[in-house]
Design a protein around this motif. Structure first.
Motif, PDB file in Angstrom:
ATOM      1  N   SER A  10      49.568  32.172  50.997  1.00  0.00           N
ATOM      2  CA  SER A  10      48.761  32.387  49.796  1.00  0.00           C
ATOM      3  C   SER A  10      47.285  32.556  50.141  1.00  0.00           C
ATOM      4  O   SER A  10      46.599  33.417  49.579  1.00  0.00           O
ATOM      5  N   GLY A  29      43.644  33.414  41.391  1.00  0.00           N
ATOM      6  CA  GLY A  29      44.925  33.382  40.674  1.00  0.00           C
ATOM      7  C   GLY A  29      46.093  33.529  41.619  1.00  0.00           C
ATOM      8  O   GLY A  29      47.113  32.855  41.481  1.00  0.00           O
ATOM      9  N   VAL A  32      46.637  30.215  43.467  1.00  0.00           N
ATOM     10  CA  VAL A  32      47.266  29.238  42.566  1.00  0.00           C
ATOM     11  C   VAL A  32      48.731  29.588  42.348  1.00  0.00           C
ATOM     12  O   VAL A  32      49.612  28.733  42.439  1.00  0.00           O
ATOM     13  N   GLY A  33      49.021  30.855  42.065  1.00  0.00           N
ATOM     14  CA  GLY A  33      50.400  31.277  41.826  1.00  0.00           C
ATOM     15  C   GLY A  33      51.279  31.185  43.047  1.00  0.00           C
ATOM     16  O   GLY A  33      52.479  30.955  42.943  1.00  0.00           O
ATOM     17  N   ILE A  37      52.522  26.698  42.373  1.00  0.00           N
ATOM     18  CA  ILE A  37      53.789  26.874  41.668  1.00  0.00           C
ATOM     19  C   ILE A  37      54.766  25.744  42.057  1.00  0.00           C
ATOM     20  O   ILE A  37      55.626  25.362  41.276  1.00  0.00           O
ATOM     21  N   TRP A  95      42.708  36.861  36.205  1.00  0.00           N
ATOM     22  CA  TRP A  95      43.201  35.624  36.820  1.00  0.00           C
ATOM     23  C   TRP A  95      44.722  35.524  36.671  1.00  0.00           C
ATOM     24  O   TRP A  95      45.421  35.178  37.617  1.00  0.00           O
ATOM     25  N   LEU A  96      45.242  35.852  35.497  1.00  0.00           N
ATOM     26  CA  LEU A  96      46.685  35.782  35.259  1.00  0.00           C
ATOM     27  C   LEU A  96      47.428  36.821  36.097  1.00  0.00           C
ATOM     28  O   LEU A  96      48.507  36.537  36.625  1.00  0.00           O
ATOM     29  N   TYR A  99      47.783  35.263  39.371  1.00  0.00           N
ATOM     30  CA  TYR A  99      48.862  34.265  39.378  1.00  0.00           C
ATOM     31  C   TYR A  99      50.213  34.951  39.534  1.00  0.00           C
ATOM     32  O   TYR A  99      51.065  34.511  40.314  1.00  0.00           O
TER      33      TYR A  99
END
Length: 147
Positions: A10, A29, A32-33, A37, A95-96, A99
């Motif tokens: 990541s 993002g 984080v994703g 997770i 950002w999404l 993710y």
């Protein structure tokens, strides 16, 4: 794949995205994703396993020792990724989208690397929340782990 492996992949992918796009939101993002997770493992451990210990060593012994009984893993699902893609499309949230990229990096790595330890089930199907729901979220019905 191990948490450390997910952190490294990541971080590398996030760094490449940052270098290529200049977008800290997209890169953040993605990280984080791709890494966080795995927090759904902690949620499953605390919410569904009997008398869990909060010590990290006990948590790791539980997972690595093949003692998992329940596999809800809500964040590890194609259905959630599909819903997040629709939400990212509607909101145009950078950002999404990051993710979603991280999650779509994470899931295939899990399928490939966790498949090395699995004999009886279907790792591709396992990452469907509906598939796990149909099997009562019970690990003994879903996996034949040979740790």
């Amino acid at each position: 794949m191990t948490p450390g492996g997910h952190l490294v992949t990541s971080a590398l992918a996030g760094g490449a995205v940052l270098a290529g796009t200049g977008s800290p939101e997209l890169a953040g993002g993605l990280i984080v994703g791709g890494f966080l997770i795995d927090l759904d493992h902690v949620v499953d451990y605390l919410a569904f396993e009997s008398r869990p210990s909060l010590r990290p060593t006990a948590f790791l012994r539980h997972y690595l020792g093949g003692r998992v009984r329940w596999t809800v893993l809500a964040l590890h699902s194609y259905e959630l990724v599909a819903a997040l893609i629709a939400l990212a499309w509607l909101t145009n949230s950078v950002w999404l989208w990051g993710y979603v990229l991280g999650a779509t990096l994470h899931l295939p790595l899990d399928i490939i690397f966790n498949g090395r330890y699995e004999r009886g089930g279907n790792m591709v199907a396992f990452y469907s929340l509906i598939h796990r729901w149909r099997h009562g979220f019970r690990a003994d019905r879903l996996l034949d782990l040979c740790y």
